[in-house]
Design an enzyme around this catalytic site. Structure first.
Site, short mmCIF file in Angstrom:
data_model
loop_
_atom_site.label_atom_id
_atom_site.label_comp_id
_atom_site.label_asym_id
_atom_site.label_seq_id
_atom_site.Cartn_x
_atom_site.Cartn_y
_atom_site.Cartn_z
N LYS A 213 12.51 0.90 -7.87
CA LYS A 213 11.12 1.16 -7.97
C LYS A 213 10.54 2.08 -7.11
O LYS A 213 9.66 3.04 -7.31
CB LYS A 213 10.65 -0.33 -7.14
CG LYS A 213 8.82 -0.36 -6.59
CD LYS A 213 8.17 -0.23 -7.97
CE LYS A 213 6.81 0.28 -7.55
NZ LYS A 213 5.80 -0.76 -7.95
N CYS B 267 0.25 2.94 -3.98
CA CYS B 267 1.57 3.06 -4.50
C CYS B 267 2.18 4.29 -4.20
O CYS B 267 3.22 4.37 -3.44
CB CYS B 267 1.80 2.34 -5.92
SG CYS B 267 0.80 1.09 -6.25
N1 SAJ Z 1 -2.35 11.83 -10.18
C1 SAJ Z 1 -2.41 13.05 -10.33
N2 SAJ Z 1 -1.77 13.75 -11.09
C2 SAJ Z 1 -1.40 13.23 -12.51
C3 SAJ Z 1 -1.11 11.78 -12.32
C4 SAJ Z 1 -1.69 10.98 -11.22
O1 SAJ Z 1 -2.94 13.80 -9.20
O2 SAJ Z 1 -0.99 13.94 -13.17
C5 SAJ Z 1 -2.95 10.98 -9.10
C6 SAJ Z 1 -4.05 10.00 -9.26
O3 SAJ Z 1 -5.30 10.55 -9.50
C7 SAJ Z 1 -4.06 8.96 -8.22
C8 SAJ Z 1 -2.46 8.86 -8.05
O4 SAJ Z 1 -1.89 10.28 -8.51
O5 SAJ Z 1 -4.48 9.31 -7.13
C9 SAJ Z 1 -1.81 7.84 -8.35
O6 SAJ Z 1 -2.12 7.52 -9.67
P1 SAJ Z 1 -1.30 7.07 -11.04
O7 SAJ Z 1 -1.94 6.74 -12.08
O8 SAJ Z 1 -0.03 8.17 -10.89
O9 SAJ Z 1 -0.41 5.66 -10.39
P2 SAJ Z 1 -1.00 4.21 -9.76
O10 SAJ Z 1 -0.55 4.21 -8.28
O11 SAJ Z 1 -2.05 3.90 -10.45
O12 SAJ Z 1 0.29 3.30 -10.20
C10 SAJ Z 1 1.71 3.71 -9.90
C11 SAJ Z 1 2.37 3.56 -11.25
N3 SAJ Z 1 3.87 4.30 -11.04
C12 SAJ Z 1 4.26 5.25 -12.07
O13 SAJ Z 1 3.61 5.63 -12.88
C13 SAJ Z 1 5.71 5.70 -11.56
C14 SAJ Z 1 2.74 2.15 -11.75
O14 SAJ Z 1 3.44 2.12 -12.82
C15 SAJ Z 1 3.25 1.29 -10.62
O15 SAJ Z 1 3.35 -0.31 -10.87
C16 SAJ Z 1 2.18 1.27 -9.34
O16 SAJ Z 1 2.18 2.80 -8.98
C17 SAJ Z 1 2.84 0.32 -8.16
O17 SAJ Z 1 2.39 -0.73 -8.09
O18 SAJ Z 1 3.65 0.92 -7.75
#
Ligand code: SAJ
Length: 419
Positions: free
Chosen positions: A216, A270
């Site tokens: 994870k 996360c």
């Molecule tokens: N972000 C960027 N650029 C990107 C993608 C995301 O700057 O290309 C930023 C987003 O704007 C945000 C942050 O990253 O601020 C996180 O967003 P996210 O959509 O990547 O992830 P979370 O935090 O909503 O959910 C993540 C997910 N993990 C992965 O994709 C590896 C989810 O599957 C997990 O279950 C969750 O964390 C968790 O609970 O750990």
């Protein structure tokens, strides 16, 4: 032994949907939470968090009598612990995980545990936390045996099965995603698979508890490192006068390249948190993971400096900050870089600050106190000299790039700057 009654401890963003999924498969579910408001809301068949489709499922589960919420644990055949794992409040540069909630949840369920029960830790946890939880349970119940003492002959089975669902898509991903099942013994894993198969259609892949914990943390660290790469590129491109969005879309045409998107920083509870659990346990070895955290955490300040430099061109500028949530099309402000940037711009008195956030009805108190006004996108753009795009909400993407040609635009998400 089959699972007739399932208890979910911690009814938040993960626990409540999980409880609702079991209940929707006609299992008797007892949800436990320390928050009276959450318990009362759920028992009325309503929800206290925002997640698509969840309200209908909870409503039906409560109405049909399969789901109820309580403040204190009752006997069940399986217990799933889905409580927060925050940081300790210390001044260290490398935050330290705080397992207090897991400890408290263990002590709460220990008195009602019985021979044959299964206890699953779902909370994202540092490596070794499941063994630690097993230790707390064993200390509280010397009359029962646990896997660390009795292996396959233990009275109580224990496993770590981390949640991996994406906020906004939780209901679908809970069913469809593969699940990592880390039992303390083979029997613990087999029983956990049997439990999750109640609603999981993805594959349940078996490993041990420590590997499941690390899996994870690895997933979220991998995403953090990749976003840090994109954020570093965005700063390099500013210096070299290159459009980073065009650059990334060109590079991504290579069959083996898939660069993520830069932004104002990384938020949520996360990806901005979990990598520290690895860095904290092996600080000398986790070099790239640590640097990615520093790179992503530094991005909001970079954006703030850019806005301040732009503001100097006006005698009394009006600055519209577009978006406050931690990512697009949700209402979640946790660890949001957009919120931090808006807050700091308002506190620095560089001009009048307008916030546009279609997913909230009112501003957080600290923004109100700083005199920030919440406005609709069209009114904000009418008033603003500078438009700062902080979140790529669908409402903002509908605005054409031509309609902001007369403004200074700082577009951290590339909605008007993509070529
Ligand atoms: N972000 C960027 N650029 C990107 C993608 C995301 O700057 O290309 C930023 C987003 O704007 C945000 C942050 O990253 O601020 C996180 O967003 P996210 O959509 O990547 O992830 P979370 O935090 O909503 O959910 C993540 C997910 N993990 C992965 O994709 C590896 C989810 O599957 C997990 O279950 C969750 O964390 C968790 O609970 O750990």
């Amino acid at each position: 032994m089959s699972f007739n009654t399932i208890s979910v401890v911690g009814l938040g963003y993960i626990g409540l949907p999980t409880a609702a999924m079991f209940a929707s498969r006609k299992k008797k579910v007892i949800g436990v939470d320390v928050n009276q408001h959450a318990v009362d809301t759920i028992n009325r068949g309503e929800i206290h968090i925002v997640e698509p489709e969840l309200d209908m499922i909870v409503h039906a589960a409560v109405k049909e009598g399969y789901l109820k919420a309580t403040l204190s644990p009752e006997q069940a055949d399986a217990f799933l612990i889905a409580v927060p794992t925050p940081f300790k409040n210390n001044d260290s540069q490398i935050p330290e995980p705080d397992l207090t909630y897991i400890h408290k949840a263990s002590e709460a369920i220990a008195p009602v545990l019985k021979k044959g029960d299964l206890v699953i830790l779902e909370s994202t946890s540092p490596v070794g936390a499941t063994e630690q939880m097993a230790g707390w349970l064993a200390a509280a119940r010397p009359d029962l045996s646990f896997p660390q003492q009795a292996g396959e002959n233990a009275d109580v089975n224990i496993a770590h099965c981390p949640e991996r669902v994406l906020p906004g898509h939780v209901v679908r991903e809970l069913v469809e995603n593969d699940r990592v099942i880390g039992g303390m013994t083979a029997n613990c894993s087999a029983r956990a698979v049997e439990l999750y198969k109640t609603f999981v259609q993805g594959e349940c892949v078996i490993t041990n508890a420590r590997t499941a914990e690390m899996a994870k943390l690895t997933e979220n660290s991998c995403r953090d490192v990749q976003i840090a790469f994109a954020n570093e590129l965005s700063i390099i491109c500013d210096k070299l006068d290159i459009n980073v969005w065009e650059l990334i879309s060109l590079a991504n045409r290579h069959p083996r390249i898939n660069i993520l998107q830069p932004g104002p920083g990384v938020g949520g509870h996360c990806i901005a948190v979990d990598p520290w659990f690895i860095v904290n346990s092996v600080p000398d070895e986790a070099k790239i993971i640590k640097q990615a955290r520093f790179t992503n955490d530094a991005k909001p300040q970079y954006v703030i400096e850019k806005v301040k430099a732009a503001a100097k061109r006006f005698s009394s500028p009006t600055i519209a900050c577009l978006g406050l949530t931690f990512k697009a099309d949700i209402d979640d402000l946790r660890e949001s870089p957009a919120l931090l940037i808006t807050n700091e711009l308002a506190a620095s008195n560089i001009g009048k600050i307008i916030a546009v956030e279609p997913n909230v009805k009112k501003l957080p108190d600290d923004l109100n106190e700083l005199g920030v006004k919440l406005m609709r996108i069209d009114d904000a753009l009418y008033d603003a000299h500078i438009a700062v795009v902080l979140v790529d909400h669908k409402e903002f993407k509908e605005v054409s790039a031509n309609s902001v040609l007369d403004k200074v635009v700082i577009d951290t998400k590339g909605i008007w700057s993509k070529k």
